[in-house]
Each structure stands twice: as C-alpha cells, then as structure tokens.
Design a protein around this motif. Structure first.
Motif, short mmCIF file in Angstrom:
data_model
loop_
_atom_site.label_atom_id
_atom_site.label_comp_id
_atom_site.label_asym_id
_atom_site.label_seq_id
_atom_site.Cartn_x
_atom_site.Cartn_y
_atom_site.Cartn_z
N THR A 310 16.96 1.83 90.38
CA THR A 310 16.11 0.78 89.82
C THR A 310 16.00 -0.39 90.79
O THR A 310 14.91 -0.95 90.99
N GLN A 311 17.11 -0.76 91.40
CA GLN A 311 17.08 -1.87 92.35
C GLN A 311 16.22 -1.53 93.56
O GLN A 311 15.47 -2.38 94.05
N ILE A 312 16.33 -0.29 94.04
CA ILE A 312 15.50 0.11 95.18
C ILE A 312 14.03 -0.03 94.80
O ILE A 312 13.22 -0.56 95.56
N PHE A 313 13.69 0.41 93.58
CA PHE A 313 12.29 0.36 93.16
C PHE A 313 11.81 -1.09 93.05
O PHE A 313 10.77 -1.45 93.59
N LEU A 314 12.58 -1.91 92.35
CA LEU A 314 12.12 -3.27 92.06
C LEU A 314 12.22 -4.20 93.26
O LEU A 314 11.38 -5.08 93.44
N ARG A 315 13.26 -4.04 94.08
CA ARG A 315 13.48 -5.02 95.14
C ARG A 315 12.89 -4.59 96.48
O ARG A 315 12.70 -5.43 97.35
N ALA B 97 21.80 -10.88 103.56
CA ALA B 97 22.42 -11.23 102.28
C ALA B 97 22.36 -10.11 101.25
O ALA B 97 22.82 -10.28 100.12
N THR B 98 21.80 -8.95 101.63
CA THR B 98 21.57 -7.89 100.64
C THR B 98 22.82 -7.52 99.85
O THR B 98 22.84 -7.62 98.62
N VAL B 99 23.87 -7.09 100.56
CA VAL B 99 25.05 -6.62 99.82
C VAL B 99 25.76 -7.77 99.09
O VAL B 99 26.10 -7.62 97.91
N PRO B 100 25.97 -8.94 99.74
CA PRO B 100 26.58 -10.04 98.98
C PRO B 100 25.82 -10.34 97.69
O PRO B 100 26.43 -10.62 96.66
N ARG B 101 24.49 -10.27 97.73
CA ARG B 101 23.72 -10.52 96.50
C ARG B 101 24.00 -9.44 95.47
O ARG B 101 24.14 -9.73 94.29
N LEU B 102 24.04 -8.19 95.93
CA LEU B 102 24.32 -7.11 94.99
C LEU B 102 25.70 -7.31 94.36
O LEU B 102 25.92 -6.96 93.20
N ALA B 108 26.09 -20.51 97.79
CA ALA B 108 26.63 -21.27 98.91
C ALA B 108 27.45 -20.36 99.82
O ALA B 108 27.37 -20.44 101.05
N ARG B 109 28.21 -19.48 99.20
CA ARG B 109 29.05 -18.59 99.99
C ARG B 109 28.19 -17.63 100.80
O ARG B 109 28.51 -17.32 101.95
N ILE B 110 27.07 -17.18 100.22
CA ILE B 110 26.17 -16.28 100.95
C ILE B 110 25.60 -17.00 102.17
O ILE B 110 25.57 -16.46 103.27
N GLY B 111 25.17 -18.27 101.96
CA GLY B 111 24.61 -19.04 103.06
C GLY B 111 25.61 -19.17 104.21
O GLY B 111 25.26 -18.95 105.38
N GLU B 112 26.84 -19.50 103.87
CA GLU B 112 27.88 -19.62 104.90
C GLU B 112 28.08 -18.31 105.63
O GLU B 112 28.20 -18.25 106.85
N ARG B 113 28.14 -17.23 104.85
CA ARG B 113 28.43 -15.92 105.41
C ARG B 113 27.33 -15.50 106.37
O ARG B 113 27.60 -14.94 107.43
N GLN B 141 18.50 -4.77 115.86
CA GLN B 141 19.71 -3.98 115.67
C GLN B 141 20.92 -4.89 115.45
O GLN B 141 21.83 -4.56 114.69
N ARG B 142 20.92 -6.08 116.10
CA ARG B 142 22.00 -7.04 115.82
C ARG B 142 21.97 -7.45 114.36
O ARG B 142 23.01 -7.55 113.70
N VAL B 143 20.75 -7.69 113.84
CA VAL B 143 20.63 -8.04 112.43
C VAL B 143 21.11 -6.87 111.57
O VAL B 143 21.78 -7.07 110.56
N GLY B 144 20.76 -5.63 111.99
CA GLY B 144 21.22 -4.45 111.26
C GLY B 144 22.74 -4.40 111.17
O GLY B 144 23.31 -4.12 110.11
N VAL B 145 23.40 -4.72 112.29
CA VAL B 145 24.87 -4.72 112.30
C VAL B 145 25.39 -5.84 111.40
O VAL B 145 26.31 -5.64 110.59
N ALA B 146 24.76 -7.02 111.50
CA ALA B 146 25.19 -8.15 110.66
C ALA B 146 25.04 -7.80 109.19
O ALA B 146 25.92 -8.09 108.37
N ARG B 147 23.94 -7.13 108.84
CA ARG B 147 23.72 -6.78 107.45
C ARG B 147 24.80 -5.81 106.96
O ARG B 147 25.29 -5.91 105.84
N ALA B 148 25.17 -4.86 107.84
CA ALA B 148 26.18 -3.89 107.45
C ALA B 148 27.55 -4.53 107.28
O ALA B 148 28.36 -4.10 106.47
N LEU B 149 27.80 -5.61 108.05
CA LEU B 149 29.11 -6.25 107.99
C LEU B 149 29.18 -7.35 106.93
O LEU B 149 30.24 -7.96 106.74
N ALA B 150 28.05 -7.59 106.24
CA ALA B 150 27.93 -8.81 105.43
C ALA B 150 29.07 -9.00 104.43
O ALA B 150 29.63 -10.07 104.33
N ALA B 151 29.41 -7.97 103.68
CA ALA B 151 30.43 -8.14 102.65
C ALA B 151 31.80 -7.77 103.19
O ALA B 151 32.71 -7.48 102.41
#
Ligand SMILES: Nc1ncnc2c1ncn2[C@@H]1O[C@H](COP(=O)(O)OP(=O)(O)O)[C@@H](O)[C@H]1O
Ligand SMILES: [Mg+2]
Lengths: 408, 332
Positions: A310-315, B97-102, B108-113, B141-151
């Motif tokens: 659902t998240q993949i679809f919506l986001r 911020a994808t995974v931290p949001r999930l 504020a913590r996401i912004g710092e991270r 690709q740097r952003v890709g690595v950062a995204r993977a390391l986010a949480a």
C-alpha cells in the motif's frame, strides 16, 4: 522591393497579419438586418469606421508585418531559426492583444449604432476571418515567450474579452441580445452541459481507476478490458447514442422503478452513459500507462526500504503516475465537453439543445450562443489540465529545466 | 550477523542458488564475486526476502528471517543497487528520510540525521534540496548509500552499486566506502563481478560459480592456493600484481641507504649534473604503484616522499614484490 538587409519577414507572423488585414478590409465586419427574417446588409470596416482608426490599424499592421528583425549583419546573416528578441515578442503580443480588443470593440460599437436605429447586428465573415489571423499572431508570440509569459498573454486576452462582455460593450451584438432574451434557459443549459461532461468524466475516472488496477494485475484481464473499451471508443458517438436508446427504453418499460430513477431511452441518462464509455479508454489507459511508467528499480528500492504494498502504491507509484493520469482526464474531459453537444439530440439538455434549436429555427445567433461557450469550455479545460499535468511532472519530466544551484 | 544455511533457489528448472551456506560475522565486509549469472544477486535478495528460498534458511542477527514480516525486516537492512532507484518525485532530503519516516522518527531527528548522512557520504548540505534529476551518477549513488544507511541498519546489502559509474568516480567511491564501512562497523554483503573492486574494498572474498561457492577466504589465499582452474582463470593472470595494490608502501619503508642517497637528487639537478635520479613515489602509494614507478624509472629502488617532497625513505624491488611480511624470506 528590397528592404534593408537587416530586416526580414517572418512567415508565420506575416501570414497572421495579412489574414487579419484582408479579413477586416475585404469582408463585412457585421451584417445588419431589420429583423430576423429579412436578409441583411453588409457593414464594412473600411466604410464605416472613422479614418483615424483605419490609419492607426494600417500603421500597426505594417509595423507588425515588418517587425521580425534579423540578428547578425548583412555580411554574416544569422541562421534561419534565429530567436527574435524578447522586446520584439512582447511588442508582437501587445499588438496582437490590441488588435483583438479593437476588433471586438469596433464590432460592438458599430453594432450599438445600428441597433439604436432599430436593426439587428450579427457578426460578419470579416470578423470570423480576422479571429484566426489574430490567433496566429498571439499564438506565435505566446509560444516563443515561454510558459509563464505565454500563459499571461492568453490570460490578458480572456480577461479583456470578459471585461468587455461584463461592461456591456458587446451587448448590442445579436448573439448577446439572444443571450439576454434567453438568459435563464442559457444558464440552465450551461449547467446541464457542465453536469453531463463533468459527471460522466468523474464516473469514468472512478471506474477507470478500478479497471486499470484490475488490468495491471493480470494480462488476460487487461486484454479483455481494453478490447471492450476500444470497441466503445470506435463506435461513432451518434451510433452509440442510437444503440443505447432501444435497450434502455426496454429496461425502463419492464422496470418502472428504473424509469422513475431517470433511466430512460432518451434524456440525460443515455447521454451520460455514452460519454462515460468514451471517457473510459483515455482515463483507464493513462492510469495504466502511468503506473507502468514507474521504473522497476524505483519499485524495487521502495520495497527494499521496507514499504508495504500500500505504501509503495500511495507514496511512490501514484505520485509518479499523476502527470499521466491528469493527462488522461484532460483528454477525456475535453472530449466529453464536445460530445455532450449530442445530448441535445436525445433530450439530454445541455448547450447542444440551444444549437439544435437554432439550426431548426434557422437562427444563427442561437447556434452561436450554444457553440461559442462549448468551444471556450473545451479550450479552457484542455489548457488548464495541460498546465496542471506539466506542473505535476516538472521534477520528473525529461524536458524539465535544471533550476538548482550551480554544481560546486 | 548473516547466516545463510543450505539455501536453494530455482527459477523454473534452473537453480540460481544451489545449497549455499555462508556466515558473515558482525562488522565484516564480505564480497560476493563471480561471473554474471552465477547467482550473486539472487543470494543477496534472499537475505532481505525480495526473494524467498525454496529450501534452507536465512538468519539475520540470529533471527530467522522467515518469521519476520518482510517490510519490518527490510527496514533494518540497507539496500543499494546499481540503478540506485532514487524516488524521482522526492528531494534528496526526502529520499534519504524514507526509512526514518517509515519508522516514525520525529521530524527534528530526521532533519539532523539527513544532514549527518550527507556529510558522511561527502555531499554538501545544500544537496538536500536537490531533485534526483539534478544529480550526476556519482552524486546519485552517494545519495543512494546515504538513504540505505539512514536508519543506521546493522546490515547493508549492495548489488554492484558502483558498476554504472566512470572509472575514476568508481575507484574514489570504493575507497571512500571501504573507509566508511570500517568506521561504522556495519556488516556488509557486497556483490561485484569486478576483481579490482573486490580487492579495493578488502574483506572476505567469496567466489561463486553456478549458484555455489567455489572458494572463500582472504584475497591472498586465492593467489597462494586457488581452489580450481576456474578460480585462477576468473581472477586473471595479473591477479598477483593486483593484490599488491592492497598494501601501502609505508609498511615496507626502509631508511635511505648510502647508495640511494646519491640518487636522492631531484630530476632537474640530476639532469644538470648528469647523475642518476631515482624514481619517486608518494607515501600514500601502494606496492603496485611502487613497482610501476620502478619499471617506469628503470631502477630497482624508489624513493618514498611526503606531500612536501621530502624523502622519507626508500623501498626496494624485493620489498615491493612480496605479498606478506612473512613472505619476505621466500623472496630473498
Ligand atoms: N526473476 C528471475 N526470473 C527468472 N530467472 C532469474 C530471475 N532472477 C535471476 N534469474 C536467473 O538466475 C540466475 C542467477 O541470476 P543472478 O543472481 O541475477 O546472477 P548475478 O547477479 O550473479 O549476475 C541467472 O541465470 C538468471 O537468469
Ligand atoms: Mg546481478
């Protein structure tokens, strides 16, 4: 005649200007009739307008005609596709807008004089020929001025006409006399028309969404759904309306409850069903294409980040598909606004009813009163939704302009 | 940290992964190496359950992955792929911020991270506002690595992440990533078909063939005791030389000998006096580069210099051509 080597005619612009000048000088601007039955007398701009106005028009036309200056010198001519300077384009747009306002103002003013003497003034062939000429001038300028300034040009054109209409400057023209005579039925027809087009598109959107999701799930389902929709799309509009009358009448006869709810062979229901069927293909097709356009690696990344389906679809999928989805609604709505005219043939109401009434009574003003708003509505829907689609796709579209800070 | 136990995965009748077992310890960097189609990506995807094994089990942090909901498992495992898959409609900030949001972190913590991660992968902070379309391949690709390391995941899976980059950027990112991995202590399973990349990253090498492990060990083991002709063939005839690239010259530095101090004049004055000038290498160079400089300079000794050009010492051909310090005896 050889002009300075630095000046050259622009084929598009000069066509527009020539057409406009030819239209207002050689064709009647208005046609006057003592009443609706008798045949009319032609009113030419060159004969009736004051000499100062004609002189001004001639000068404006001549300058516009010659106004595309070439950059580069006589010895090093610029390539053919040289972009004219900004100032020239703004001047061109301004002159085009003045011509547009002037055309309407002069037509409205001359009509007022004639109507005061007790006649009927309808727009003549000169007026209708000058409009495309001016359109070419404005379209050329707006197109080259870029998205925002171009939109402003059209906004100014529309605003000027609306102001003139609201201020009563055009109210002596027979179309507007027709309008004020039938104000209530016109407004009702307009509302019906908007309902027919809007409601059928809304229905098609909801249904199309479900169908697109079903089609995405399985290939055989997709083939069936699209075969049916393609067929509906191929049947000519009038045939479809005709084909719907019989089964719907039979249904209504057998089940009076349905008839009471509005489901009958004639009236708005068959019209809405037909419009709905036509709108379905562009909407469902674009939703499906939009969802399919999402890159597999983006979908995989979303799943790997830990998004649920659902998240993949919506986001991810829906936001990325949105520009194409809006594009589908744009096609469907524009088409429905036009096709809704045919509802007038089967008692479904709408502006088509005015048009067909006008045709039956040989009253061209009534036909215009129906046809002009339909054209304006279709144009407005197309432009606004087109802008929306482009806005939504600004970050992902391939033609997107790089607007970030310079790379360090 | 990751245990793959007797896992088999078939597509149709073909076994992509065939009864494979592999243990990767906490903080280890394990490189899955092998020709295309040997089952590397499939193995990787079995770990975060983008694919389910036909038989066998996968444990992450001691937990059997098949008992966890896939999306919860994946939020604890970073994943970086060659095509990156940044979300084109989201800014760099929102991508990271994808995974931290999930996980529902506070704003504020996401912004710092995000700021922290951009610095970590070597991007200036104003990149947060950019869109993926505006990034070069290396930046993306740097952003890709950062995204993977986010949480701050304990485990990171990487599938040829640098494969699509130009050679210069690729090497820079490999070296930076190897340092980053050591610093963070993240357990990494890294897929590549490029021997050079495997060597630059360091860590344990696992060479796969037909869905099975052909050989596993330190890069040196592959040179000294190749398990099969396939191993030698895959690593190539220059593998020995490639291996030297893993060792910094500073480990083999000797004080300047009397003989070579005569050669320690710079090339300009050498040209004037007609004296011999020894080849010079930077103190950050590796043994392969040292050999290369000796070959180019036509001498069996090279001078090692610091940034300012001051001579720190010398290195001989014999020193430079040995894999292991213990191997010196073998050389002499
Ligand atoms: N989704 C899939 N469907 C069918 N076959 C697949 C799929 N994914 C991988 N394979 C097959 O499995 C084998 C191993 O693939 P893969 O793990 O991607 O290899 P590598 O990453 O080492 O290049 C290949 O023969 C490939 O064709
Ligand atoms: Mg692969």
């Amino acid at each position: 005649m050889k002009l300075s080597a630095r000046w050259q005619l622009d084929p598009v612009l000069s066509t527009g200007v020539l057409l406009t000048i030819l239209a207002v000088s050689a064709f009647p601007l208005l046609s006057l009739r003592p009443n609706r039955m008798l045949s009319g007398r032609a009113v030419y701009l060159a004969v009736e307008a004051p000499p100062w106005l004609l002189t001004m028009l001639a000068i404006a036309g001549a300058v516009l005609f010659l106004s595309r200056r070439r950059t580069g010198s006589a010895y090093f001519p610029a390539p053919v596709a040289v972009r004219p300077g900004h100032a020239q384009l703004i001047w061109q747009a301004g002159a085009g807008l003045l011509l547009l306002y002037g055309l309407f103002a002069v037509a409205g003013g001359l009509a007022a004089i004639q109507v005061a003497e007790g006649g009927r003034a309808s727009l003549g062939s000169g007026f209708w020929l000058a409009l495309p000429g001016i359109y070419v001038i404005l379209h050329d300028a707006a197109g080259r001025l870029g998205r925002r300034r171009g939109f402003l040009v059209w906004l100014l054109a529309a605003a000027g006409l609306v102001l003139m209409l609201a201020g009563g400057g055009l109210s002596s023209l027979s179309v507007l006399i027709e309008f004020s005579n039938r104000r209530d039925s016109f407004i009702a027809s307009l509302a019906e028309h908007l309902f027919l087009a809007g409601f059928s598109t809304l229905l098609a959107f909801v249904t199309g969404f479900v169908l697109a999701l079903l089609a995405r799930a399985g290939t055989w389902l997709e083939r069936i759904i699209f075969a049916v929709m393609n067929t509906a799309q191929t049947i000519p509009t009038l045939s479809l309306l005709g084909l719907l009358i019989l089964p719907l009448s039979l249904l209504a006869e057998r089940y009076p409850a349905l008839a009471a709810a509005g489901l009958r062979g004639i009236g708005p229901t068959p019209a809405i069903i037909a419009l709905f069927l036509y709108a379905l293909l562009p909407i469902a097709g674009n939703i499906l294409a939009g969802l399919r356009s999402v890159d597999a690696s983006v979908r995989e990344a979303a799943a790997a980040m830990g998004m649920t389906a659902t998240q993949i679809f919506l986001r991810v999928e829906l936001p990325l598909a949105l520009p194409l989805i809006v594009g589908g609604v744009r096609t469907a709505l524009t088409q429905s606004i036009g096709n809704a005219i045919l509802a007038g043939l089967i008692g479904g109401g709408g502006l088509g009813a005015l048009i067909f009434l006008g045709l039956a009574q040989a009253a061209p003003d009534l036909v215009l009163l129906g046809a002009l708003p339909v054209a304006a509505l279709a144009l407005a829907a197309d432009r606004l939704l087109g802008l929306l689609a482009r806005y939504l796709g600004r970050r992902t579209a391939d033609s997107g302009v790089y607007q970030g800070a310079a790379i360090a | 940290m990751i245990s793959i136990r007797n896992v088999t995965k078939s597509f149709g009748t073909a076994k992509a992964v065939d009864d494979l077992s592999l243990e990767i310890g906490q903080g280890e960097l394990c490189v899955l190496l092998g020709p295309s189609g040997c089952g590397k990506s499939t193995t990787l995807r079995l770990v975060n359950r983008l694919l389910e094994p036909d038989s066998g089990s996968v444990l992450v942090g001691g937990e059997n992955t098949s008992f966890l909901p896939p999306h919860e498992l994946r939020r604890r495992i970073g994943y970086v792929i060659q095509s990156i898959g940044l979300f084109p409609h989201l800014s760099v900030h929102d991508n990271i911020a994808t995974v931290p949001r999930l996980l529902g972190w506070p704003r504020a913590r996401i912004g710092e991270r995000v700021a922290e991660l951009l610095a970590l992968v070597g991007l200036p902070d104003y990149f947060a506002k950019r869109w993926p379309r505006q990034l070069s391949g290396g930046e993306a690709q740097r952003v890709g690595v950062a995204r993977a390391l986010a949480a701050d995941p304990p485990v990171l899976l990487m599938d040829e992440p640098f494969g699509a980059l130009d050679p210069l950027t690729r090497v820079r990112l490999q070296v930076e990533f190897a340092a980053l991995q050591k610093r963070l202590g993240t357990t990494v399973l890294f897929v590549t078909h490029d021997v050079g990349e495997a060597l630059r990253l360091g860590g344990t090498m696992v060479l796969m063939r037909g869905g099975q492990i052909e050989q596993l060990g330190r890069p040196e083991d592959f040179a000294h005791q190749p398990a099969s002709a396939f191993v030698s063939e895959f690593l190539g005839p220059e593998y020995g030389l490639e291996l030297l690239g893993r060792y910094p010259v500073m480990e083999r530095l000797r004080p300047l000998s009397a003989l070579s101090s005569r050669g320690a004049v710079d090339s300009a004055s050498a040209a004037q006096s007609g004296e011999l000038s020894l080849p010079r290498i930077a103190s950050t160079a590796n043994l392969k580069e040292a050999l290369s400089a000796m070959v180019a300079g036509g001498n069996l000794v090279a001078l090692v210099c610091d940034d300012s050009g001051a001579v720190l010492g010398e290195i001989s051909f014999e020193d430079a051509a040995c894999l292991d310090k213990e191997g010196e005896q073998r050389c002499v």
